[in-house]
Structure formats: C-alpha cells, structure tokens
Design a protein around this motif. Structure first.
Motif, PDB file in Angstrom:
ATOM      1  N   VAL A   1      19.142  -1.759 -28.864  1.00  0.00           N
ATOM      2  CA  VAL A   1      18.452  -2.577 -27.858  1.00  0.00           C
ATOM      3  C   VAL A   1      19.183  -2.486 -26.521  1.00  0.00           C
ATOM      4  O   VAL A   1      18.560  -2.304 -25.460  1.00  0.00           O
ATOM      5  CB  VAL A   1      18.357  -4.045 -28.334  1.00  0.00           C
ATOM      6  CG1 VAL A   1      17.784  -4.933 -27.228  1.00  0.00           C
ATOM      7  CG2 VAL A   1      17.499  -4.141 -29.590  1.00  0.00           C
ATOM      8  N   SER A   2      20.508  -2.574 -26.565  1.00  0.00           N
ATOM      9  CA  SER A   2      21.292  -2.480 -25.317  1.00  0.00           C
ATOM     10  C   SER A   2      21.131  -1.107 -24.681  1.00  0.00           C
ATOM     11  O   SER A   2      21.016  -0.986 -23.456  1.00  0.00           O
ATOM     12  CB  SER A   2      22.773  -2.744 -25.608  1.00  0.00           C
ATOM     13  OG  SER A   2      22.964  -4.035 -26.142  1.00  0.00           O
ATOM     14  N   ARG A   3      21.110  -0.062 -25.513  1.00  0.00           N
ATOM     15  CA  ARG A   3      20.957   1.284 -24.970  1.00  0.00           C
ATOM     16  C   ARG A   3      19.578   1.478 -24.359  1.00  0.00           C
ATOM     17  O   ARG A   3      19.438   2.125 -23.314  1.00  0.00           O
ATOM     18  CB  ARG A   3      21.218   2.313 -26.061  1.00  0.00           C
ATOM     19  CG  ARG A   3      21.100   3.750 -25.580  1.00  0.00           C
ATOM     20  CD  ARG A   3      21.823   4.713 -26.484  1.00  0.00           C
ATOM     21  NE  ARG A   3      21.394   6.086 -26.274  1.00  0.00           N
ATOM     22  CZ  ARG A   3      21.732   6.842 -25.248  1.00  0.00           C
ATOM     23  NH1 ARG A   3      22.524   6.344 -24.316  1.00  0.00           N
ATOM     24  NH2 ARG A   3      21.300   8.077 -25.139  1.00  0.00           N
ATOM     25  N   LEU A   4      18.553   0.923 -24.989  1.00  0.00           N
ATOM     26  CA  LEU A   4      17.209   1.008 -24.410  1.00  0.00           C
ATOM     27  C   LEU A   4      17.171   0.329 -23.040  1.00  0.00           C
ATOM     28  O   LEU A   4      16.528   0.833 -22.108  1.00  0.00           O
ATOM     29  CB  LEU A   4      16.187   0.355 -25.341  1.00  0.00           C
ATOM     30  CG  LEU A   4      15.521   1.233 -26.393  1.00  0.00           C
ATOM     31  CD1 LEU A   4      14.522   0.420 -27.197  1.00  0.00           C
ATOM     32  CD2 LEU A   4      14.836   2.439 -25.767  1.00  0.00           C
ATOM     33  N   GLU A   5      17.855  -0.813 -22.915  1.00  0.00           N
ATOM     34  CA  GLU A   5      17.921  -1.485 -21.613  1.00  0.00           C
ATOM     35  C   GLU A   5      18.506  -0.548 -20.565  1.00  0.00           C
ATOM     36  O   GLU A   5      17.977  -0.421 -19.445  1.00  0.00           O
ATOM     37  CB  GLU A   5      18.771  -2.750 -21.714  1.00  0.00           C
ATOM     38  CG  GLU A   5      18.198  -3.833 -22.601  1.00  0.00           C
ATOM     39  CD  GLU A   5      19.173  -4.977 -22.793  1.00  0.00           C
ATOM     40  OE1 GLU A   5      20.242  -4.959 -22.135  1.00  0.00           O
ATOM     41  OE2 GLU A   5      18.884  -5.885 -23.587  1.00  0.00           O
ATOM     42  N   THR A   6      19.602   0.116 -20.925  1.00  0.00           N
ATOM     43  CA  THR A   6      20.255   1.037 -19.981  1.00  0.00           C
ATOM     44  C   THR A   6      19.337   2.203 -19.620  1.00  0.00           C
ATOM     45  O   THR A   6      19.246   2.593 -18.452  1.00  0.00           O
ATOM     46  CB  THR A   6      21.562   1.576 -20.598  1.00  0.00           C
ATOM     47  OG1 THR A   6      22.401   0.474 -20.947  1.00  0.00           O
ATOM     48  CG2 THR A   6      22.286   2.468 -19.617  1.00  0.00           C
ATOM     49  N   LEU A   7      18.662   2.767 -20.625  1.00  0.00           N
ATOM     50  CA  LEU A   7      17.780   3.909 -20.371  1.00  0.00           C
ATOM     51  C   LEU A   7      16.611   3.523 -19.478  1.00  0.00           C
ATOM     52  O   LEU A   7      16.195   4.308 -18.623  1.00  0.00           O
ATOM     53  CB  LEU A   7      17.272   4.480 -21.697  1.00  0.00           C
ATOM     54  CG  LEU A   7      18.333   5.072 -22.632  1.00  0.00           C
ATOM     55  CD1 LEU A   7      17.691   5.573 -23.918  1.00  0.00           C
ATOM     56  CD2 LEU A   7      19.090   6.199 -21.946  1.00  0.00           C
ATOM     57  N   VAL A   8      16.076   2.323 -19.672  1.00  0.00           N
ATOM     58  CA  VAL A   8      14.974   1.868 -18.821  1.00  0.00           C
ATOM     59  C   VAL A   8      15.445   1.738 -17.375  1.00  0.00           C
ATOM     60  O   VAL A   8      14.742   2.127 -16.427  1.00  0.00           O
ATOM     61  CB  VAL A   8      14.411   0.530 -19.340  1.00  0.00           C
ATOM     62  CG1 VAL A   8      13.456  -0.080 -18.311  1.00  0.00           C
ATOM     63  CG2 VAL A   8      13.689   0.736 -20.668  1.00  0.00           C
ATOM     64  N   LEU A   9      16.658   1.217 -17.187  1.00  0.00           N
ATOM     65  CA  LEU A   9      17.178   1.084 -15.834  1.00  0.00           C
ATOM     66  C   LEU A   9      17.416   2.444 -15.185  1.00  0.00           C
ATOM     67  O   LEU A   9      17.397   2.571 -13.954  1.00  0.00           O
ATOM     68  CB  LEU A   9      18.483   0.279 -15.855  1.00  0.00           C
ATOM     69  CG  LEU A   9      18.347  -1.187 -16.304  1.00  0.00           C
ATOM     70  CD1 LEU A   9      19.720  -1.843 -16.391  1.00  0.00           C
ATOM     71  CD2 LEU A   9      17.445  -1.967 -15.357  1.00  0.00           C
ATOM     72  N   MET A  10      17.627   3.494 -16.008  1.00  0.00           N
ATOM     73  CA  MET A  10      17.807   4.844 -15.471  1.00  0.00           C
ATOM     74  C   MET A  10      16.526   5.403 -14.881  1.00  0.00           C
ATOM     75  O   MET A  10      16.550   6.420 -14.182  1.00  0.00           O
ATOM     76  CB  MET A  10      18.311   5.780 -16.578  1.00  0.00           C
ATOM     77  CG  MET A  10      19.747   5.527 -17.002  1.00  0.00           C
ATOM     78  SD  MET A  10      20.225   6.502 -18.447  1.00  0.00           S
ATOM     79  CE  MET A  10      20.068   8.169 -17.801  1.00  0.00           C
ATOM     80  N   ALA A  11      15.397   4.754 -15.139  1.00  0.00           N
ATOM     81  CA  ALA A  11      14.127   5.211 -14.572  1.00  0.00           C
ATOM     82  C   ALA A  11      14.072   4.979 -13.068  1.00  0.00           C
ATOM     83  O   ALA A  11      13.159   5.499 -12.393  1.00  0.00           O
ATOM     84  CB  ALA A  11      12.963   4.502 -15.259  1.00  0.00           C
ATOM     85  N   GLY A  12      15.025   4.214 -12.544  1.00  0.00           N
ATOM     86  CA  GLY A  12      15.072   4.004 -11.100  1.00  0.00           C
ATOM     87  C   GLY A  12      14.221   2.854 -10.617  1.00  0.00           C
ATOM     88  O   GLY A  12      14.090   2.644  -9.411  1.00  0.00           O
ATOM     89  N   MET A  13      13.644   2.100 -11.536  1.00  0.00           N
ATOM     90  CA  MET A  13      12.849   0.937 -11.152  1.00  0.00           C
ATOM     91  C   MET A  13      13.768  -0.282 -11.045  1.00  0.00           C
ATOM     92  O   MET A  13      14.607  -0.517 -11.920  1.00  0.00           O
ATOM     93  CB  MET A  13      11.756   0.675 -12.194  1.00  0.00           C
ATOM     94  CG  MET A  13      10.885   1.881 -12.491  1.00  0.00           C
ATOM     95  SD  MET A  13       9.854   2.351 -11.098  1.00  0.00           S
ATOM     96  CE  MET A  13       8.703   0.985 -11.088  1.00  0.00           C
ATOM     97  N   ASP A  14      13.579  -1.051 -10.019  1.00  0.00           N
ATOM     98  CA  ASP A  14      14.427  -2.230  -9.805  1.00  0.00           C
ATOM     99  C   ASP A  14      13.840  -3.403 -10.585  1.00  0.00           C
ATOM    100  O   ASP A  14      13.252  -4.328 -10.015  1.00  0.00           O
ATOM    101  CB  ASP A  14      14.523  -2.547  -8.317  1.00  0.00           C
ATOM    102  CG  ASP A  14      15.578  -3.606  -8.019  1.00  0.00           C
ATOM    103  OD1 ASP A  14      16.404  -3.857  -8.915  1.00  0.00           O
ATOM    104  OD2 ASP A  14      15.553  -4.170  -6.909  1.00  0.00           O
ATOM    105  N   LEU A  15      14.022  -3.343 -11.907  1.00  0.00           N
ATOM    106  CA  LEU A  15      13.451  -4.370 -12.772  1.00  0.00           C
ATOM    107  C   LEU A  15      14.512  -5.382 -13.153  1.00  0.00           C
ATOM    108  O   LEU A  15      15.654  -5.016 -13.435  1.00  0.00           O
ATOM    109  CB  LEU A  15      12.887  -3.738 -14.049  1.00  0.00           C
ATOM    110  CG  LEU A  15      11.715  -2.772 -13.891  1.00  0.00           C
ATOM    111  CD1 LEU A  15      11.390  -2.119 -15.226  1.00  0.00           C
ATOM    112  CD2 LEU A  15      10.492  -3.494 -13.354  1.00  0.00           C
ATOM    113  N   PRO A  16      14.157  -6.667 -13.200  1.00  0.00           N
ATOM    114  CA  PRO A  16      15.124  -7.658 -13.696  1.00  0.00           C
ATOM    115  C   PRO A  16      15.370  -7.442 -15.185  1.00  0.00           C
ATOM    116  O   PRO A  16      14.483  -7.005 -15.921  1.00  0.00           O
ATOM    117  CB  PRO A  16      14.430  -9.002 -13.426  1.00  0.00           C
ATOM    118  CG  PRO A  16      12.980  -8.675 -13.278  1.00  0.00           C
ATOM    119  CD  PRO A  16      12.902  -7.280 -12.744  1.00  0.00           C
ATOM    120  N   LEU A  17      16.586  -7.741 -15.630  1.00  0.00           N
ATOM    121  CA  LEU A  17      16.974  -7.467 -17.009  1.00  0.00           C
ATOM    122  C   LEU A  17      16.094  -8.218 -17.999  1.00  0.00           C
ATOM    123  O   LEU A  17      15.747  -7.686 -19.061  1.00  0.00           O
ATOM    124  CB  LEU A  17      18.445  -7.841 -17.210  1.00  0.00           C
ATOM    125  CG  LEU A  17      19.083  -7.396 -18.534  1.00  0.00           C
ATOM    126  CD1 LEU A  17      18.948  -5.890 -18.722  1.00  0.00           C
ATOM    127  CD2 LEU A  17      20.546  -7.814 -18.581  1.00  0.00           C
TER     128      LEU A  17
END
Length: 473
Positions: A357-373
C-alpha cells in the motif's frame, strides 16, 4: 478429490470430465531434443580449444548471410551448419575420437546458432535462472539454490556476441550509447543485459527462465506454494471480478502466480495484457498482448506502460492484466479499476501487504500529479480488493504468505485484514526446509458477501474458525 475437482465443485460444475475440464500438465524434468544437442560442459584445453576457435571462425565465413536468412527454418539452418562444420574439421586434419568430434560439433553449433555455454542450461528445465557475472563466472539457480556452474565463455567478445544475438531477435539493441537492455527469449524467458562502461567487470547477463509448459494451480499446490483452500478462494475472487494485486520481492514468483490467476479468467472475457517484455502465457483465446517499447538511438519512439494502459481503455477490455507497475502508471491503473474495469490483475514489488500500500502511494505520486495523500489512499482503498503476497523463504521455496483483504479507510489509514497467513511455528526439518504452511485467520472477509450477490459459493470452512480476531493491521 484433487484440486481441479474441488474447484469444479466450488464452481458448481459437478464432477470433472474430459469434455469440460482442461488437463493438468506436469512440468517435464528434461527437455526433449536431438541427442546431438545434449550440452556437455564448456571449456576444453590445448589443441581442442584452438581447433574450436578456428573452426568457429571458418564456419562464420562459410555460412555468411545464411545465418540471418529468415527463409531458412531452424532445423535446416542447424543441418546446413553441421555439414559445413564437418567439412571444416576434415580440412583441419586434426586426429579426433568420435566423441571429441561430436562434442566439438555440438559446442561450435551452440556458439554459432545458439547461446554458447548457456545453451545447455536453457535446455535444462530444472534450471530456473542463469546469472552471468562476467565471461568466466556463470551461476545458475536450481531447486531454489544458487550454484556456480562448470561453464564459461571463451572471451568477453564471445559473451557480447551472445547478448547481441538475444536482443536483436526482439528488435532491441545494446551498445556503448545504450548499455542496458531488457529483452526476452523465444519461450518468453526474461533477459537483462548490461555492458561496459556500466558493468565494470565485463558484460553481465541475467536470464529468468519460464516453464515450457505453463504451471497450473495444481502444480503450485503440489509445490506447497499455496493450499487448495487458498486456490478455491482466489478462484472465486477472480470470477467475482475483484481487483487483485500480487506482491512480493524480486524472484518470489509474482509473474508465475499472476499467470496462474489469469487461468481462472472466464474464456468469454476480452483480456488485454500489458508488459515490459511479454512473459504471461494466457491460455484463453480472446487476448490482446501489448508490449512496451524503449526509445530509439535518437531518443524517440518510446511507448511506456502508462501509454499502453491508457490506450487499453479504448480497446473495450473486460479485464486488464498489467505485468508489473513500477511508476506513474499506478495512477492510471487505479483509475481504471475505479471506473468500470473490475477484475483487473497486476503485480508490484513489496515486502508485505502493508508495504505494498505504501509503495502504491509512492508510485502514484511519481505520476507527477499534485494529489493530497488522503486522496491517493482513498483511490487505493476503493480500487484494490485483495493483496496476495509471496515470500521466498530461506530454504529457497516460494510461498503465498498472505491473502489480505483491503477493507477501506479508517481515518487516514488504509485498513487491511488477513484471510490467510503463513504459520512459521512448525520450524524446519533436518534439510532446512520450512514445515509451516498457510493457515486461515478465522476472519470471514467482507467480500464474501459480494460472492453471494453474484452467485459464487465458497465453503465457509476454508476460513477456519473465528475464535479470535487476528491479522488486522
């Protein structure tokens, strides 16, 4: 009653018969090939080594363009090469015993038409991985154990030639300007190569082999990777269109398990697979296989997993199977799962379900979208239903150590609940093999209610007895 029969009973298909059930294949222990293709140990000294080098160079000159002639079948090419090689050896007028002559023809044939000293390991179904550290050091994995092989390459140039032969067959290239490459062999085995200046000790090659006959769920049960009850549950999860994430470390068997899970997909579903290098061996007919492409020498033409994932949404897929998410494509995958593409399957590297789950969070943030956690976590909790975690134990065996339900959110935390966990308490036997096995936690997953809604029945006993609540994180 074997596992296939139990799965059919769970599906309500009744007794097993040849008309409605695919055969369970056993994995062959030895490759079937021409006796002349059996691979002796590499090497050879003195006059034989010199003769081998001269004969190989002469064969290259004699064969010329025929080596790359697409009109020649592999069998015709080998036959022609053997005839030419026999003439070359005759012209050398070196006295050889019949056994030395056969060995010389085999080894030179491997060098010119095959993969040199690696060929005998590629033909050996008991070898699961080949690791070339440098021309003089080749390791193999057999039975989960890594051992130093009694083979080596003649020179660094010889190893480079084998690497180039592999990558050129799939339209890839490797040189000083592009010194790393991922490729695959004809049977789908995964290949990674890296050369100087990045590889300091000489060219390095890693080949992750795949079974000639795709492994079945029965094979995994026989190996002890999972239990029959776990297989029944996973079969129901796939048929109920739950989104499943297979997690684990490197070399734990994620792709193998993903391939087995894909075997539960209904034959009428349209399946789109997306991979860096095609490895999955789906047995269904309605399958579209997509493979990413690296940039060319000018740095153009790259097609990433993310590009293919976006394109697949326009291809009317019933199921999307992503070989592995390792970057910004994680966001697109979660969005696809949340927008009507239920029943998707994928893998991700992680050390535990919680780490996944933590790794998926990191990978999603790598998409370059400024999304809140919190928004990212809500996407994960809504999209992923089941995490199946694999671990490679110290004895070399691969085991499913967790089947975990993603239940939702509590505050800012994604809540997980284990349905099965591996019991380590049994210890190890005299050979160092773990005696433990996965056991149910006694907690009935919430998605079982969904099974009832779609008409899928799962025996209640597979979840064990709910004497205490455990496995919740």
């Amino acid at each position: 009653m074997n596992l296939t029969e139990r799965l059919n009973v769970a599906r309500g298909l009744g007794p097993i018969n040849e008309a409605n059930t695919p055969a369970i294949h056993s994995v062959p222990t030895h490759a079937e090939h021409d006796p002349l293709d059996s691979r002796p140990s590499g090497g050879g000294g003195g006059a034989l080594a010199g003769l081998k080098q001269r004969a190989g160079e002469a064969l290259f000159e004699r064969m010329g363009s025929r080596l790359t002639d697409s009109n020649l079948s592999e069998e015709d090419l080998r036959k022609t090469a053997r005839e030419e090689l026999s003439q070359v050896i005759d012209e050398e007028q070196v006295p050889l015993t019949p056994e030395e002559r056969r060995r010389l023809i085999r080894e030179i044939g491997d060098d010119v038409l095959g993969y040199g000293p690696l060929q005998r390991f590629l033909d050996d179904d008991t070898v699961t991985e080949i690791m070339v550290n440098n021309p003089n050091q080749i390791y193999i994995e057999r039975g989960g154990q890594i051992i130093l092989a009694d083979a080596r390459f003649a020179t660094e140039t010889h190893l480079r030639r084998v690497i180039e032969r592999i990558v050129s067959k799939v339209g890839r290239r490797i040189d000083e300007s592009s010194p790393m490459v991922d490729a695959r062999l004809e049977d789908g085995s995964r290949v990674n190569a890296i050369i100087p200046p990045l590889a300091v000790s000489g060219p390095s090659l890693t080949i992750r082999k795949f079974s000639r006959v795709p492994l079945t769920v029965q094979n995994l049960a026989d190996f002890g990777t999972l239990t029959p009850d776990m297989a029944i549950l996973l079969d129901a999860c796939v048929r109920a269109r739950l989104n499943i994430l297979v997690t684990g470390g490197t070399g734990t068997g994620k792709t193998t398990l993903l391939n087995v899970l894909s075997g539960f997909l209904p034959p009428e579903d349209r399946i789109v697979t997306i991979e860096d290098a095609v490895e999955l061996q789906l047995q269904q007919q309605h399958v579209v296989r997509l493979e990413s492409r690296p940039a060319n020498i000018e740095g153009r033409g790259e097609v990433s997993i993310r590009d293919l994932l976006r394109n697949s949404l326009r291809m009317r897929p019933d199921r999307i199977v992503v070989g592995e998410v390792r970057g910004g494509e994680a966001l697109d995958m979660l969005q696809a799962m949340n927008t009507g593409h239920d029943g998707s399957l994928s893998t991700v590297h992680a050390n535990s379900p919680r780490d996944a789950v933590s790794r998926l969070e990191t990978l999603v943030l790598m998409a370059g979208m400024d999304l809140p956690l919190r928004a990212v976590r809500e996407q994960i909790a809504s999209a992923v239903n089941v995490i199946v975690h694999l671990t490679r134990l110290r004895d070399g065996t691969r085991r499913v150590t967790h089947i975990t339900e993603v239940q939702g959110m509590e505050g800012d935390i994604v809540t997980l609940q284990d349905a099965f966990v591996f019991d380590y308490s049994a210890g190890v036997d005299s050979n160092g093999r773990f005696l433990g096995r996965p056991i149910p936690t006694g907690i009935r997953p919430r998605f079982v209610d969904h099974f009832a809604e779609v008409g899928i029945k799962v025996p209640a006993h597979i979840f064990g007895s709910a004497t205490q609540e455990k496995g919740r994180r």
